[in-house]
Design an enzyme around this catalytic site. Structure first.
Site, short mmCIF file in Angstrom:
data_model
loop_
_atom_site.label_atom_id
_atom_site.label_comp_id
_atom_site.label_asym_id
_atom_site.label_seq_id
_atom_site.Cartn_x
_atom_site.Cartn_y
_atom_site.Cartn_z
N CYS A 12 0.83 -1.20 0.00
CA CYS A 12 0.00 0.00 0.00
C CYS A 12 0.86 1.25 0.00
CB CYS A 12 -0.91 0.01 1.23
SG CYS A 12 -1.88 -1.50 1.44
N GLY A 38 -1.31 0.80 -4.95
CA GLY A 38 -2.56 0.14 -4.60
C GLY A 38 -3.72 0.74 -5.35
N ASN A 112 1.13 0.58 5.90
CA ASN A 112 1.75 -0.10 4.76
C ASN A 112 2.63 -1.20 5.31
OD1 ASN A 112 2.89 -0.84 2.30
ND2 ASN A 112 4.46 0.74 2.42
N GLY A 113 2.38 -2.43 4.89
CA GLY A 113 3.18 -3.55 5.36
C GLY A 113 2.33 -4.74 5.75
N TYR A 252 10.91 -2.92 -8.38
CA TYR A 252 9.59 -2.94 -8.99
C TYR A 252 8.60 -1.90 -8.45
CZ TYR A 252 5.05 -4.70 -10.54
OH TYR A 252 3.80 -4.80 -11.09
#
Length: 467
Positions: A12, A38, A112-113, A252
């Site tokens: 995210c 996201g 996030n994670g 990426y």
């Protein structure tokens, strides 16, 4: 029966503002710049100093935050979130920020994670009477904070964070302050910036550029940064820290115009392409990259070899990333829709195709076929990451081990399956050299090597390594 851990996985983006009259609008633009992280849901919560108000929904930032929706978001502080949901982890209730109200005040969380001990913490909390409203591990932190026996929120948060294991970058907002926390390994990127007298926090520095903010520094592993009307206060909730930033952020996930720990993502990818030219030199006519995240590496490969870089593949900009689609069926359909080969560029040519990774192999096989159907006489595939052999437990959907093509197949077997004339992955040493590092210290390479920076809990392993 164990909960479906895959449904907790998410990659995210988070963005926060404190001390700006247009906090919601800045957050909108910040989230728009983080949309690549996201695409299934998004939300914003604002504070006017007295109350928290939130708007969220499933869909893209521009779809959820219409002019009408933004009217209710008034305040000088805000946090926002863009969400990627794995299969089984979607739904409106899981869209963040999560907003909680109680008699002692309100609390909003954006994360996030992924927590590797989320299940064990949930079992413990439920046995003590907690009732969870979502399947997201983000909610665990809210329960731990509210169940803490400390009188002050700062100490409640520090105590709760110390119980978490895994990857987490958190934004925690109350009516009067914004708290920023990063796990003791710094697995996810998180940076602090300023815009005049206001402070801005974002998953990637590209968001600062969009809103006109100035980068100050990265959030430190194990740091709790508290922002309120008195300014900044830095606290430590973890004494022992070992930095291990996710290498896939460079390969990426992050945008090329972002900087992570002082390293520009485009430059890192270009260096990976140059390193691939050393490790996999070919006699070829054309170098092409799989858009968008492989373009930088392909330019580096072309510069180093002297083989012309050409736009041999065209991306339909209106189709989302196949790697982060929530089901295999959508991934396969997405590959067919999103790319086409340029016959005038590749016909009758020996092509070096640069890509950033091979996860399941579906995308690579389709792209090689596209190039050969367009007349390429040879397709040599070079990959700017090592083979992904192991699941990621920290928030990237590399699924179960059995779905990773490199987990039980050799490079030659993968080459045969994707139909390439040759296949080369960058070495771990070459990847680190491209990042300007002599060794692997400071980086997480778990998906490549199987060596993870944290303990992985048995119930997590049971899911990811199922056969």
């Amino acid at each position: 029966m164990l909960p479906e851990i895959k449904g907790l996985n998410e990659e995210c983006g988070i963005f926060g503002v404190f001390g700006h009259q247009d906090a919601a609008q800045l957050t909108y633009y910040g989230l728009h710049s983080l949309q690549h992280r996201g695409q299934e849901g998004t939300g914003i919560v604002v504070s006017d100093g007295q109350k928290l108000t939130g708007v969220k929904g499933e869909g893209l930032v521009a779809e959820v935050f219409t002019t009408e929706a933004m009217k209710d978001l008034k305040g000088s502080a805000a946090i926002g979130h863009v969400r990627y949901a794995t299969a089984g982890g979607g739904g409106y209730e899981n869209v963040q920020p999560l907003l909680f109200h109680s008699q002692t005040g309100s609390l909003a969380l954006a994360h996030n994670g992924n927590l590797v001990n989320a299940n064990s913490l949930k079992y413990q909390l439920e046995s003590q009477g907690s009732i969870f409203q979502t399947s997201s591990d983000t909610e665990v932190l809210a329960h731990l904070i509210r169940r803490s026996g400390y009188p002050h929120l700062k100490d409640q948060v520090k105590n709760a964070l110390a119980m978490l294991k895994g990857a987490y970058a958190y934004l925690i907002m109350t009516e009067t302050e914004l708290m920023v926390a990063l796990d003791p390994h710094g697995l996810r990127p998180l940076s602090l910036g300023c815009l005049g007298d206001a402070y801005v926090v974002a998953s990637e520095t590209c968001a600062f550029d969009v809103v006109g903010a100035e980068y100050i520094r990265d959030i430190l592993p194990g740091e709790l940064l508290i922002i309120n009307e008195n300014g900044l206060t830095s606290e430590r909730f973890a004494i022992s820290t070992t930095k291990a930033i996710c290498t896939m952020e460079y390969i990426y996930f992050s945008r090329p115009d972002s900087n992570i720990q002082g390293i520009n993502v485009h430059t890192a990818r270009k260096n990976m392409g140059k390193q691939l030219a050393v490790e996999a030199p070919f006699e070829a006519d054309v170098v092409t990259g799989v858009p968008d995240s492989s373009i930088s590496a392909s330019i580096g490969y072309a510069e180093a070899t002297g083989i012309p870089y050409e736009m041999g593949l065209i991306k339909n900009k209106y189709v989302g990333r196949t790697f982060i689609q929530p089901s295999q069926t959508l991934r396969e359909q997405g590959v067919k829709m999103k790319l086409s080969a340029v016959r005038g560029v590749v016909e009758g040519k020996r092509v070096v195709m640069v890509d950033d990774s091979i996860v399941r192999g579906t995308t690579s096989r389709r792209i090689v076929n596209l190039l050969k159907e367009a007349g390429a006489t040879e397709v040599h595939v070079v990959i700017s990451s090592p083979p992904i052999k192991n699941p990621c437990f920290y928030g990237i959907d590399t699924s179960t081990k059995e779905e990773l093509i490199a987990s039980d197949k050799s490079v030659e077997q993968i080459r045969e399956l994707i139909g390439a004339d040759s296949l080369t992955f960058i070495s771990v040493e070459g990847m680190m050299k491209a990042l300007g590092q002599e060794g692997t210290n400071g980086y997480c390479l778990g998906c490549f090597t199987g060596n993870y920076p944290t303990e992985i809990y048995p119930d997590t392993l049971q899911y990811y390594y199922q056969k």
